[in-house]
Design a protein around this motif. Structure first.
Motif, PDB file in Angstrom:
ATOM      1  N   ASP A 215       0.854  -1.190   0.000  1.00 18.10           N
ATOM      2  CA  ASP A 215       0.000   0.000   0.000  1.00 18.10           C
ATOM      3  C   ASP A 215       0.890   1.240   0.000  1.00 18.10           C
ATOM      4  O   ASP A 215       1.713   1.417   0.897  1.00 18.10           O
ATOM      5  CB  ASP A 215      -0.893   0.019   1.242  1.00 18.10           C
ATOM      6  CG  ASP A 215      -1.835  -1.171   1.283  1.00 18.10           C
ATOM      7  OD1 ASP A 215      -2.715  -1.256   0.416  1.00 18.10           O
ATOM      8  OD2 ASP A 215      -1.677  -2.022   2.179  1.00 18.10           O
ATOM      9  N   LEU A 216       0.717   2.081  -1.010  1.00 20.26           N
ATOM     10  CA  LEU A 216       1.504   3.316  -1.112  1.00 20.26           C
ATOM     11  C   LEU A 216       0.616   4.518  -0.853  1.00 20.26           C
ATOM     12  O   LEU A 216      -0.515   4.576  -1.326  1.00 20.26           O
ATOM     13  CB  LEU A 216       2.135   3.431  -2.504  1.00 20.26           C
ATOM     14  CG  LEU A 216       2.914   4.718  -2.821  1.00 20.26           C
ATOM     15  CD1 LEU A 216       4.066   4.412  -3.787  1.00 20.26           C
ATOM     16  CD2 LEU A 216       2.032   5.827  -3.415  1.00 20.26           C
ATOM     17  N   HIS A 239      -5.782   9.053   6.784  1.00 13.70           N
ATOM     18  CA  HIS A 239      -5.274  10.152   5.974  1.00 13.70           C
ATOM     19  C   HIS A 239      -5.437   9.876   4.481  1.00 13.70           C
ATOM     20  O   HIS A 239      -5.439  10.803   3.668  1.00 13.70           O
ATOM     21  CB  HIS A 239      -3.798  10.391   6.286  1.00 13.70           C
ATOM     22  CG  HIS A 239      -2.937   9.178   6.088  1.00 13.70           C
ATOM     23  ND1 HIS A 239      -3.003   8.087   6.918  1.00 13.70           N
ATOM     24  CD2 HIS A 239      -2.029   8.865   5.134  1.00 13.70           C
ATOM     25  CE1 HIS A 239      -2.147   7.162   6.485  1.00 13.70           C
ATOM     26  NE2 HIS A 239      -1.559   7.608   5.415  1.00 13.70           N
ATOM     27  N   ILE A 240      -5.607   8.600   4.113  1.00 10.03           N
ATOM     28  CA  ILE A 240      -5.724   8.244   2.699  1.00 10.03           C
ATOM     29  C   ILE A 240      -6.992   8.813   2.064  1.00 10.03           C
ATOM     30  O   ILE A 240      -7.109   8.853   0.839  1.00 10.03           O
ATOM     31  CB  ILE A 240      -5.693   6.710   2.504  1.00 10.03           C
ATOM     32  CG1 ILE A 240      -6.907   6.043   3.166  1.00 10.03           C
ATOM     33  CG2 ILE A 240      -4.396   6.131   3.017  1.00 10.03           C
ATOM     34  CD1 ILE A 240      -7.080   4.590   2.775  1.00 10.03           C
ATOM     35  N   PHE A 241      -7.933   9.257   2.890  1.00 10.39           N
ATOM     36  CA  PHE A 241      -9.176   9.826   2.366  1.00 10.39           C
ATOM     37  C   PHE A 241      -9.061  11.330   2.105  1.00 10.39           C
ATOM     38  O   PHE A 241     -10.012  11.943   1.628  1.00 10.39           O
ATOM     39  CB  PHE A 241     -10.331   9.546   3.323  1.00 10.39           C
ATOM     40  CG  PHE A 241     -10.581   8.069   3.530  1.00 10.39           C
ATOM     41  CD1 PHE A 241     -10.978   7.259   2.478  1.00 10.39           C
ATOM     42  CD2 PHE A 241     -10.386   7.493   4.772  1.00 10.39           C
ATOM     43  CE1 PHE A 241     -11.194   5.905   2.661  1.00 10.39           C
ATOM     44  CE2 PHE A 241     -10.596   6.136   4.971  1.00 10.39           C
ATOM     45  CZ  PHE A 241     -11.003   5.332   3.910  1.00 10.39           C
ATOM     46  N   THR A 247      -3.116   7.510  -3.180  1.00 15.14           N
ATOM     47  CA  THR A 247      -2.942   6.137  -2.716  1.00 15.14           C
ATOM     48  C   THR A 247      -3.028   5.163  -3.894  1.00 15.14           C
ATOM     49  O   THR A 247      -3.822   5.358  -4.816  1.00 15.14           O
ATOM     50  CB  THR A 247      -4.021   5.734  -1.688  1.00 15.14           C
ATOM     51  OG1 THR A 247      -5.308   5.801  -2.298  1.00 15.14           O
ATOM     52  CG2 THR A 247      -3.977   6.640  -0.479  1.00 15.14           C
ATOM     53  N   VAL A 248      -2.171   4.142  -3.840  1.00 20.28           N
ATOM     54  CA  VAL A 248      -2.253   3.025  -4.789  1.00 20.28           C
ATOM     55  C   VAL A 248      -1.879   1.755  -4.038  1.00 20.28           C
ATOM     56  O   VAL A 248      -1.183   1.801  -3.013  1.00 20.28           O
ATOM     57  CB  VAL A 248      -1.318   3.203  -6.015  1.00 20.28           C
ATOM     58  CG1 VAL A 248      -1.730   4.395  -6.854  1.00 20.28           C
ATOM     59  CG2 VAL A 248       0.129   3.315  -5.576  1.00 20.28           C
ATOM     60  N   GLN A 251       1.211  -5.324  -6.164  1.00 21.84           N
ATOM     61  CA  GLN A 251       2.283  -6.245  -5.804  1.00 21.84           C
ATOM     62  C   GLN A 251       3.657  -5.727  -6.195  1.00 21.84           C
ATOM     63  O   GLN A 251       4.653  -6.146  -5.626  1.00 21.84           O
ATOM     64  CB  GLN A 251       2.027  -7.620  -6.429  1.00 21.84           C
ATOM     65  CG  GLN A 251       0.786  -8.311  -5.849  1.00 21.84           C
ATOM     66  CD  GLN A 251       0.663  -9.745  -6.312  1.00 21.84           C
ATOM     67  OE1 GLN A 251       0.876 -10.048  -7.471  1.00 21.84           O
ATOM     68  NE2 GLN A 251       0.310 -10.632  -5.390  1.00 21.84           N
ATOM     69  N   GLU A 252       3.701  -4.801  -7.180  1.00 20.26           N
ATOM     70  CA  GLU A 252       4.973  -4.192  -7.582  1.00 20.26           C
ATOM     71  C   GLU A 252       4.757  -2.709  -7.847  1.00 20.26           C
ATOM     72  O   GLU A 252       3.775  -2.320  -8.481  1.00 20.26           O
ATOM     73  CB  GLU A 252       5.543  -4.868  -8.829  1.00 20.26           C
ATOM     74  CG  GLU A 252       6.005  -6.297  -8.582  1.00 20.26           C
ATOM     75  CD  GLU A 252       6.958  -6.795  -9.671  1.00 20.26           C
ATOM     76  OE1 GLU A 252       7.889  -6.050 -10.030  1.00 20.26           O
ATOM     77  OE2 GLU A 252       6.756  -7.931 -10.136  1.00 20.26           O
ATOM     78  N   ILE A 253       5.693  -1.907  -7.347  1.00 16.39           N
ATOM     79  CA  ILE A 253       5.607  -0.445  -7.491  1.00 16.39           C
ATOM     80  C   ILE A 253       7.011   0.078  -7.761  1.00 16.39           C
ATOM     81  O   ILE A 253       7.994  -0.421  -7.184  1.00 16.39           O
ATOM     82  CB  ILE A 253       5.045   0.212  -6.205  1.00 16.39           C
ATOM     83  CG1 ILE A 253       3.633  -0.301  -5.898  1.00 16.39           C
ATOM     84  CG2 ILE A 253       5.038   1.738  -6.332  1.00 16.39           C
ATOM     85  CD1 ILE A 253       3.105   0.116  -4.538  1.00 16.39           C
ATOM     86  N   GLU A 254       7.117   1.089  -8.613  1.00 10.82           N
ATOM     87  CA  GLU A 254       8.399   1.749  -8.848  1.00 10.82           C
ATOM     88  C   GLU A 254       8.289   3.233  -8.523  1.00 10.82           C
ATOM     89  O   GLU A 254       7.263   3.862  -8.791  1.00 10.82           O
ATOM     90  CB  GLU A 254       8.854   1.565 -10.295  1.00 10.82           C
ATOM     91  CG  GLU A 254       9.260   0.142 -10.629  1.00 10.82           C
ATOM     92  CD  GLU A 254       9.894   0.046 -12.006  1.00 10.82           C
ATOM     93  OE1 GLU A 254      10.657   0.962 -12.382  1.00 10.82           O
ATOM     94  OE2 GLU A 254       9.613  -0.935 -12.705  1.00 10.82           O
TER      95      GLU A 254
END
Length: 292
Positions: A215-216, A239-241, A247-248, A251-254
């Motif tokens: 979770d980003l 805070h994500i609201f 927010t994203v 399974q993989e994030i760059e």
């Protein structure tokens, strides 16, 4: 049957020095045969775990999240179960797993031998339990000395954050997930595997450490004071609201930035951008309370 355990206590942790005798006595009374290794340099834990891997049934780590982070790569390599004694300041992994700060209670949880298979995060070759982050949190880490943590305990995080926030300036980043990239100006990016970090703040309100996702969130504000209303919501991951928080999940994030920026994993600076994150599902057995 008696369990053979490698006991690793970080004497520099908030309660590591004073609680060591109590830990040893408690575990021996519960039937453990211990190989005891105390350290003042957590970076040596990898070598110690590898050296004793064939002589023990599990590894017990006494310290905070930084101590656990120093041990995680060796735990993945050896696949030894992990017992946690929360002797640090924040103890966010213990909080995520419902492990109390009481030494007798934490020892009993280890002795009960109930395990839970958890996910791990991974960034640029380094595993992490809780969160990897870039921006404000790195500056907080750099200012959060052992002396400050010993004096103020969990309040040290809030005190240091307030000192850092008013100097914060946005930086440009590119966030990529599922072949989609967005550019943004942000002061803080956090990529969470577990739920808690930074002394009890939640990455996302519904995150678990075995949901097989990362979770980003990215705090995209123009002025430092805009983060102040977000702070109470961060305690519960709400805070994500906010419209100024991106927010994203995946399974993989760059993450890419114009110049290399430091990234901390579980409160320790271990790598730099560009950063490739991924979740490692069902990576490790951890001893947890029976109710979980």
């Amino acid at each position: 049957m008696r369990h053979r355990a490698l006991l690793l206590i970080n004497r520099q942790a908030r309660r590591g020095q004073n609680c060591s005798p109590e830990v040893v006595n408690c575990l021996k009374e519960l039937g453990f045969d211990l190989i005891e290794k105390e350290t003042q340099q957590p970076q040596h834990l990898y070598e110690v775990i590898i050296r004793y891997q064939h002589e023990v049934d599990l590894v017990i780590v006494g310290g905070g999240d930084g101590t656990l982070n120093a041990a995680v790569d060796a735990l993945v390599e050896t696949q030894l179960p992990l017992g946690i004694l929360p002797l640090g300041t924040a103890n966010d992994l213990a909080r995520t797993l419902g492990i109390p700060n009481s030494i007798p209670e934490a020892c009993k949880i280890i002795a009960n031998n109930k395990t839970r298979r958890i996910d791990l995060g991974w960034v640029n070759g380094k595993h992490f339990f809780n969160v990897a982050s870039c921006g404000l949190s790195v500056k907080i880490t750099q200012r959060l000395t052992k002396q400050v943590k010993r004096r103020w305990g969990i309040l040290a995080y809030a005190i240091t954050a307030l000192q850092v926030i008013w100097k914060s300036r946005p930086f440009t980043t590119e966030i990529c997930i599922n072949d989609t990239c967005v550019r943004a100006k942000t002061v803080q990016i956090a990529v969470g595997n577990g739920r808690y970090y930074g002394g009890g703040m939640a990455v996302v309100h519904d995150a678990t450490i075995d949901d097989q996702r990362l979770d980003l969130y990215s705090v995209e504000i123009q002025h430092w004071w805009q983060i102040i209303p977000l702070l109470p919501a961060m305690r519960k991951g709400r805070h994500i609201f906010s419209p100024c928080v991106r927010t994203v999940s995946g399974q993989e994030i760059e993450i890419r930035t114009r110049k290399p920026r430091p990234i901390n994993t579980d409160g320790e600076i271990t790598t730099y951008t560009p950063a490739h994150f991924r979740v490692i599902p069902n990576a490790l057995d951890v001893l947890v309370p029976s109710k979980m």
